[in-house]
Design a protein around this motif. Structure first.
Motif, short mmCIF file in Angstrom:
data_model
loop_
_atom_site.label_atom_id
_atom_site.label_comp_id
_atom_site.label_asym_id
_atom_site.label_seq_id
_atom_site.Cartn_x
_atom_site.Cartn_y
_atom_site.Cartn_z
N THR A 34 0.83 -1.21 0.00
CA THR A 34 0.00 0.00 0.00
C THR A 34 0.86 1.26 0.00
O THR A 34 0.34 2.37 0.13
CB THR A 34 -0.93 0.03 1.23
OG1 THR A 34 -0.13 0.09 2.42
CG2 THR A 34 -1.82 -1.20 1.27
N ASN A 37 0.31 3.65 2.81
CA ASN A 37 -0.96 4.36 2.94
C ASN A 37 -1.96 3.66 3.87
O ASN A 37 -2.99 4.24 4.22
CB ASN A 37 -1.61 4.53 1.56
CG ASN A 37 -0.94 5.62 0.75
OD1 ASN A 37 -0.97 6.78 1.13
ND2 ASN A 37 -0.34 5.25 -0.36
N TRP A 41 -5.31 5.31 5.68
CA TRP A 41 -6.68 4.84 5.44
C TRP A 41 -7.37 4.44 6.73
O TRP A 41 -8.57 4.67 6.90
CB TRP A 41 -6.65 3.67 4.46
CG TRP A 41 -6.06 4.04 3.13
CD1 TRP A 41 -5.99 5.29 2.58
CD2 TRP A 41 -5.45 3.17 2.18
NE1 TRP A 41 -5.37 5.25 1.34
CE2 TRP A 41 -5.03 3.96 1.07
CE3 TRP A 41 -5.22 1.79 2.13
CZ2 TRP A 41 -4.40 3.41 -0.04
CZ3 TRP A 41 -4.59 1.24 1.03
CH2 TRP A 41 -4.20 2.05 -0.04
N LYS A 44 -8.73 7.44 8.30
CA LYS A 44 -9.95 7.88 7.63
C LYS A 44 -11.16 7.10 8.16
O LYS A 44 -12.24 7.67 8.39
CB LYS A 44 -9.83 7.71 6.11
CG LYS A 44 -8.89 8.72 5.45
CD LYS A 44 -8.88 8.55 3.95
CE LYS A 44 -7.97 9.58 3.28
NZ LYS A 44 -8.49 10.97 3.40
N LEU A 157 -13.37 -0.71 3.76
CA LEU A 157 -12.16 -0.35 3.00
C LEU A 157 -11.82 -1.53 2.10
O LEU A 157 -11.68 -2.65 2.58
CB LEU A 157 -11.01 -0.06 3.95
CG LEU A 157 -9.62 0.17 3.33
CD1 LEU A 157 -9.59 1.46 2.54
CD2 LEU A 157 -8.54 0.18 4.42
N GLN A 224 -15.67 6.93 -1.02
CA GLN A 224 -14.53 7.84 -1.10
C GLN A 224 -13.44 7.13 -1.89
O GLN A 224 -13.04 6.02 -1.52
CB GLN A 224 -14.02 8.20 0.29
CG GLN A 224 -14.97 9.01 1.13
CD GLN A 224 -14.37 9.40 2.47
OE1 GLN A 224 -13.18 9.24 2.71
NE2 GLN A 224 -15.20 9.91 3.37
N LEU A 226 -9.73 6.53 -3.10
CA LEU A 226 -8.40 6.75 -2.55
C LEU A 226 -7.33 6.27 -3.54
O LEU A 226 -7.60 5.42 -4.38
CB LEU A 226 -8.24 5.98 -1.23
CG LEU A 226 -9.31 6.20 -0.16
CD1 LEU A 226 -9.12 5.21 0.98
CD2 LEU A 226 -9.27 7.63 0.36
N MET A 227 -6.15 6.79 -3.41
CA MET A 227 -4.98 6.37 -4.20
C MET A 227 -5.31 6.27 -5.69
O MET A 227 -5.08 5.27 -6.35
CB MET A 227 -4.44 5.03 -3.68
CG MET A 227 -2.94 4.87 -3.89
SD MET A 227 -2.19 3.55 -2.90
CE MET A 227 -2.47 2.12 -3.94
N THR A 231 -8.03 2.13 -4.39
CA THR A 231 -8.65 1.73 -3.13
C THR A 231 -9.87 2.62 -2.91
O THR A 231 -9.90 3.76 -3.37
CB THR A 231 -7.66 1.88 -1.95
OG1 THR A 231 -6.48 1.14 -2.24
CG2 THR A 231 -8.26 1.36 -0.65
N SER A 232 -10.88 2.09 -2.21
CA SER A 232 -12.08 2.88 -1.93
C SER A 232 -12.58 2.61 -0.52
O SER A 232 -12.40 1.51 0.01
CB SER A 232 -13.19 2.56 -2.93
OG SER A 232 -12.82 2.90 -4.25
N ILE A 233 -13.19 3.62 0.06
CA ILE A 233 -13.94 3.45 1.31
C ILE A 233 -15.42 3.58 0.96
O ILE A 233 -15.85 4.57 0.36
CB ILE A 233 -13.55 4.50 2.37
CG1 ILE A 233 -12.12 4.25 2.85
CG2 ILE A 233 -14.52 4.44 3.56
CD1 ILE A 233 -11.64 5.26 3.88
#
Length: 238
Positions: A34, A37, A41, A44, A157, A224, A226-227, A231-233
């Motif tokens: 990652t 990261n 995360w 977050k 996540l 959300q 990410l990166m 990646t997503s939340i």
């Protein structure tokens, strides 16, 4: 898909065996894959969870308990972490003991598709890089829905694939070379990291996964990115 394609056992059994086999190096390799990261995360997830002032949180696929430990910074919260991998849980328990958090965090061997808690029990459920390993995604999400309180929130996540064509090409080149190479060099279970890379590409991410959450009964679904989309939340409410 299953981690070990030439073995006839169920996906659930294979995932448990896979994480047992890579438990010792998992945290280290996760940071590498990652690019560091993972800690960002988790913060977050903490920030999203804290907004609801939860008293009880269930962390599914808790692994070595890094998300549970981050969530313990929420005042007066009690956290249950469940996972099917005994060896990952053992590492998590050691972390909790070192930080004197046994009164706040309890880890248990548990199955996301058959959660041993009553309906409407938890304020928040979190899942970090775990839903793509469910044997039956629909059953797992419906179980998550069942144990959440009526005002509860789900925070997931998970890996995703960028929508942008150029970013998607770069992502696939990187993930198909970097992750398997790291696994080959640093893990005794080389097949595991091939599975983690392939399952990440095949997972129904983005709007497709939001739709799956809604089909499981969740509302107010959102994500959300990410990166750059790797990646997503996902956030959803009961």
């Amino acid at each position: 898909m299953k981690p070990y394609k030439n073995i006839s056992s169920s996906k659930k059994v294979q995932v448990r065996n896979m994480f047992n086999s890579i438990s010792k190096e998992y945290d280290f390799l996760n940071k590498i894959m990652t690019f560091g990261n993972d800690a960002v995360w988790r913060k977050k997830i903490y920030s999203i969870a804290k907004e609801s002032s939860p008293e009880t949180i269930l962390d599914i696929a808790t692994g070595t308990a890094d998300i549970a430990l981050e969530l313990s910074n929420i005042k007066n919260v009690k956290i249950i972490g469940i996972d099917i991998s005994e060896k990952m849980l053992k590492i998590g328990d050691n972390k909790i003991l070192k930080r004197n958090l046994s009164s706040r965090i309890q880890l248990q061997k548990g199955d996301a598709e058959n959660i041993d808690y009553p309906e409407n029990y938890f304020d928040i459920v979190t899942i970090g890089f775990g839903v793509r390993n469910f044997e039956n995604l629909t059953i797992g999400l419906k179980e998550t829905y069942r144990v959440l309180k009526k005002t509860g929130k789900l925070i997931i996540l998970e890996t995703s694939v960028p929508n942008n064509t150029i970013l998607k090409l770069f992502y696939k080149i990187l993930s198909r070379t970097f992750i398997p190479t790291i696994g080959y060099l640093l893990s005794k279970d080389r097949t595991a990291y091939g599975y983690l890379q392939e399952s990440a590409e095949k997972f129904p991410c983005g709007k497709k996964f939001l739709s799956i959450l809604e089909q499981a009964g969740f509302k107010n679904t959102r994500l959300q990115v990410l990166m750059l989309g790797a990646t997503s939340i996902y956030i959803a409410e009961k």
